[in-house]
Design a protein around this motif. Structure first.
Motif, PDB file in Angstrom:
ATOM      1  N   ASP A  33      12.195  27.289   1.307  1.00 12.36           N
ATOM      2  CA  ASP A  33      11.432  28.490   1.000  1.00 12.36           C
ATOM      3  C   ASP A  33      10.626  28.228  -0.269  1.00 12.36           C
ATOM      4  O   ASP A  33      11.175  28.088  -1.344  1.00 12.36           O
ATOM      5  N   LYS A  34       9.322  28.206  -0.143  1.00  8.38           N
ATOM      6  CA  LYS A  34       8.476  27.860  -1.280  1.00  8.38           C
ATOM      7  C   LYS A  34       8.389  28.993  -2.296  1.00  8.38           C
ATOM      8  O   LYS A  34       7.976  28.777  -3.408  1.00  8.38           O
ATOM      9  N   LYS A  35       8.745  30.202  -1.908  1.00  6.08           N
ATOM     10  CA  LYS A  35       8.657  31.311  -2.844  1.00  6.08           C
ATOM     11  C   LYS A  35       9.900  31.423  -3.713  1.00  6.08           C
ATOM     12  O   LYS A  35       9.911  32.166  -4.666  1.00  6.08           O
ATOM     13  N   PHE A  36      10.946  30.693  -3.406  1.00  6.37           N
ATOM     14  CA  PHE A  36      12.162  30.747  -4.203  1.00  6.37           C
ATOM     15  C   PHE A  36      11.870  30.203  -5.586  1.00  6.37           C
ATOM     16  O   PHE A  36      11.351  29.117  -5.756  1.00  6.37           O
ATOM     17  N   GLY A  37      12.178  30.999  -6.599  1.00  5.92           N
ATOM     18  CA  GLY A  37      11.974  30.574  -7.972  1.00  5.92           C
ATOM     19  C   GLY A  37      10.611  30.900  -8.536  1.00  5.92           C
ATOM     20  O   GLY A  37      10.388  30.772  -9.720  1.00  5.92           O
ATOM     21  N   GLU A  38       9.678  31.324  -7.677  1.00  5.61           N
ATOM     22  CA  GLU A  38       8.362  31.701  -8.170  1.00  5.61           C
ATOM     23  C   GLU A  38       8.394  33.145  -8.634  1.00  5.61           C
ATOM     24  O   GLU A  38       8.992  34.007  -8.005  1.00  5.61           O
ATOM     25  N   PHE A  39       7.744  33.415  -9.761  1.00  2.20           N
ATOM     26  CA  PHE A  39       7.679  34.772 -10.274  1.00  2.20           C
ATOM     27  C   PHE A  39       6.376  35.410  -9.835  1.00  2.20           C
ATOM     28  O   PHE A  39       5.316  34.823  -9.953  1.00  2.20           O
ATOM     29  N   THR A  40       6.506  36.601  -9.328  1.00  4.46           N
ATOM     30  CA  THR A  40       5.322  37.375  -8.974  1.00  4.46           C
ATOM     31  C   THR A  40       5.252  38.564  -9.917  1.00  4.46           C
ATOM     32  O   THR A  40       6.175  38.819 -10.680  1.00  4.46           O
ATOM     33  N   GLY A  41       4.182  39.303  -9.864  1.00  3.53           N
ATOM     34  CA  GLY A  41       4.050  40.477 -10.706  1.00  3.53           C
ATOM     35  C   GLY A  41       5.172  41.475 -10.448  1.00  3.53           C
ATOM     36  O   GLY A  41       5.708  42.079 -11.371  1.00  3.53           O
ATOM     37  N   ASN A  42       5.533  41.656  -9.192  1.00  2.00           N
ATOM     38  CA  ASN A  42       6.597  42.605  -8.852  1.00  2.00           C
ATOM     39  C   ASN A  42       7.940  42.170  -9.415  1.00  2.00           C
ATOM     40  O   ASN A  42       8.731  43.005  -9.851  1.00  2.00           O
ATOM     41  N   THR A  43       8.224  40.899  -9.405  1.00  7.96           N
ATOM     42  CA  THR A  43       9.494  40.400  -9.920  1.00  7.96           C
ATOM     43  C   THR A  43       9.610  40.673 -11.414  1.00  7.96           C
ATOM     44  O   THR A  43      10.656  41.096 -11.898  1.00  7.96           O
ATOM     45  N   ILE A  44       8.542  40.453 -12.143  1.00  7.47           N
ATOM     46  CA  ILE A  44       8.555  40.675 -13.592  1.00  7.47           C
ATOM     47  C   ILE A  44       8.712  42.159 -13.899  1.00  7.47           C
ATOM     48  O   ILE A  44       9.500  42.542 -14.764  1.00  7.47           O
ATOM     49  N   ILE A  45       7.986  42.995 -13.177  1.00 10.71           N
ATOM     50  CA  ILE A  45       8.097  44.449 -13.383  1.00 10.71           C
ATOM     51  C   ILE A  45       9.496  44.926 -13.047  1.00 10.71           C
ATOM     52  O   ILE A  45      10.091  45.727 -13.783  1.00 10.71           O
ATOM     53  N   ASP A  46      10.054  44.449 -11.950  1.00 14.12           N
ATOM     54  CA  ASP A  46      11.423  44.823 -11.570  1.00 14.12           C
ATOM     55  C   ASP A  46      12.421  44.420 -12.644  1.00 14.12           C
ATOM     56  O   ASP A  46      13.339  45.169 -12.976  1.00 14.12           O
ATOM     57  N   THR A  47      12.258  43.231 -13.204  1.00 17.53           N
ATOM     58  CA  THR A  47      13.162  42.754 -14.246  1.00 17.53           C
ATOM     59  C   THR A  47      13.072  43.643 -15.483  1.00 17.53           C
ATOM     60  O   THR A  47      14.100  44.009 -16.065  1.00 17.53           O
ATOM     61  N   ILE A  48      11.863  44.007 -15.869  1.00 19.31           N
ATOM     62  CA  ILE A  48      11.686  44.885 -17.037  1.00 19.31           C
ATOM     63  C   ILE A  48      12.331  46.240 -16.786  1.00 19.31           C
ATOM     64  O   ILE A  48      13.012  46.788 -17.667  1.00 19.31           O
ATOM     65  N   ILE A  49      12.155  46.781 -15.600  1.00 13.49           N
ATOM     66  CA  ILE A  49      12.763  48.082 -15.269  1.00 13.49           C
ATOM     67  C   ILE A  49      14.282  47.996 -15.340  1.00 13.49           C
ATOM     68  O   ILE A  49      14.941  48.880 -15.896  1.00 13.49           O
ATOM     69  N   TRP A  50      14.877  46.937 -14.799  1.00 14.84           N
ATOM     70  CA  TRP A  50      16.340  46.793 -14.840  1.00 14.84           C
ATOM     71  C   TRP A  50      16.844  46.653 -16.274  1.00 14.84           C
ATOM     72  O   TRP A  50      17.890  47.185 -16.636  1.00 14.84           O
ATOM     73  N   ILE A  51      16.110  45.930 -17.104  1.00 17.54           N
ATOM     74  CA  ILE A  51      16.510  45.791 -18.510  1.00 17.54           C
ATOM     75  C   ILE A  51      16.486  47.152 -19.196  1.00 17.54           C
ATOM     76  O   ILE A  51      17.405  47.498 -19.948  1.00 17.54           O
ATOM     77  N   LEU A  52      15.446  47.936 -18.935  1.00 18.46           N
ATOM     78  CA  LEU A  52      15.373  49.279 -19.529  1.00 18.46           C
ATOM     79  C   LEU A  52      16.508  50.175 -19.049  1.00 18.46           C
ATOM     80  O   LEU A  52      17.100  50.919 -19.835  1.00 18.46           O
ATOM     81  N   ILE A  53      16.834  50.102 -17.767  1.00 19.03           N
ATOM     82  CA  ILE A  53      17.948  50.907 -17.228  1.00 19.03           C
ATOM     83  C   ILE A  53      19.253  50.514 -17.901  1.00 19.03           C
ATOM     84  O   ILE A  53      20.061  51.374 -18.278  1.00 19.03           O
ATOM     85  N   ILE A  54      19.474  49.224 -18.084  1.00 18.22           N
ATOM     86  CA  ILE A  54      20.707  48.759 -18.731  1.00 18.22           C
ATOM     87  C   ILE A  54      20.753  49.221 -20.187  1.00 18.22           C
ATOM     88  O   ILE A  54      21.797  49.681 -20.669  1.00 18.22           O
ATOM     89  N   LEU A  55      19.634  49.112 -20.897  1.00 18.21           N
ATOM     90  CA  LEU A  55      19.606  49.544 -22.296  1.00 18.21           C
ATOM     91  C   LEU A  55      19.856  51.044 -22.428  1.00 18.21           C
ATOM     92  O   LEU A  55      20.619  51.479 -23.310  1.00 18.21           O
ATOM     93  N   VAL A  56      19.258  51.840 -21.578  1.00 20.21           N
ATOM     94  CA  VAL A  56      19.482  53.287 -21.612  1.00 20.21           C
ATOM     95  C   VAL A  56      20.944  53.595 -21.276  1.00 20.21           C
ATOM     96  O   VAL A  56      21.580  54.434 -21.920  1.00 20.21           O
ATOM     97  N   GLY A  57      21.495  52.906 -20.309  1.00 24.75           N
ATOM     98  CA  GLY A  57      22.899  53.100 -19.951  1.00 24.75           C
ATOM     99  C   GLY A  57      23.826  52.755 -21.106  1.00 24.75           C
ATOM    100  O   GLY A  57      24.788  53.477 -21.381  1.00 24.75           O
ATOM    101  N   CYS A  58      23.548  51.671 -21.804  1.00 23.98           N
ATOM    102  CA  CYS A  58      24.368  51.282 -22.962  1.00 23.98           C
ATOM    103  C   CYS A  58      24.254  52.315 -24.071  1.00 23.98           C
ATOM    104  O   CYS A  58      25.256  52.669 -24.711  1.00 23.98           O
ATOM    105  N   ASP A  59      23.050  52.817 -24.303  1.00 28.52           N
ATOM    106  CA  ASP A  59      22.843  53.830 -25.335  1.00 28.52           C
ATOM    107  C   ASP A  59      23.616  55.107 -25.000  1.00 28.52           C
ATOM    108  O   ASP A  59      24.287  55.682 -25.870  1.00 28.52           O
ATOM    109  N   LEU A  60      23.542  55.533 -23.754  1.00 25.91           N
ATOM    110  CA  LEU A  60      24.285  56.734 -23.345  1.00 25.91           C
ATOM    111  C   LEU A  60      25.785  56.529 -23.484  1.00 25.91           C
ATOM    112  O   LEU A  60      26.510  57.419 -23.924  1.00 25.91           O
TER     113      LEU A  60
END
Length: 73
Positions: A33-60
Motif C-alpha cells: 500500500d503506497k499510501k501507508f505512512g504518507e501524511f495527507t492534509g486530513n491526517t494532520i488535521i485529525d491528529t491536531i483535533i485528537w491532541i486538542l481533545i486529549i488536552l481538554v480531557g486532561c484539563d477537565l
C-alpha cells in the motif's frame, strides 16, 4: 515466487519479466500500500483535533476530579 498475471507461471521473486511469456511482472514493492505512512492534509488535521481533545480531557480531569480532592477548605 511471483505469479504471472498473463500465463500463470511461477517466477522467482527477482525476475522482472515472466520466464514463459515475457510479460513484465509486478514487483513485491508494487503490491504494498503506497499510501501507508504518507501524511495527507486530513491526517494532520485529525491528529491536531485528537491532541486538542486529549488536552481538554486532561484539563477537565485535573480541574474537576483532582482539584477538589487536593483542596482542603
Amino acid at each position: 515466487m511471483v505469479k504471472c498475471k498473463k500465463c500463470g507461471k511461477e517466477n522467482p521473486n527477482i525476475a522482472e519479466y515472466c520466464q514463459e511469456c515475457g510479460t513484465p511482472l509486478e514487483k513485491l514493492e508494487d503490491k504494498k500500500d503506497k499510501k501507508f505512512g504518507e501524511f495527507t492534509g486530513n491526517t494532520i488535521i485529525d491528529t491536531i483535533i485528537w491532541i486538542l481533545i486529549i488536552l481538554v480531557g486532561c484539563d477537565l480531569f485535573v480541574n474537576y476530579i483532582i482539584g477538589p480532592i487536593l483542596s482542603f477548605n
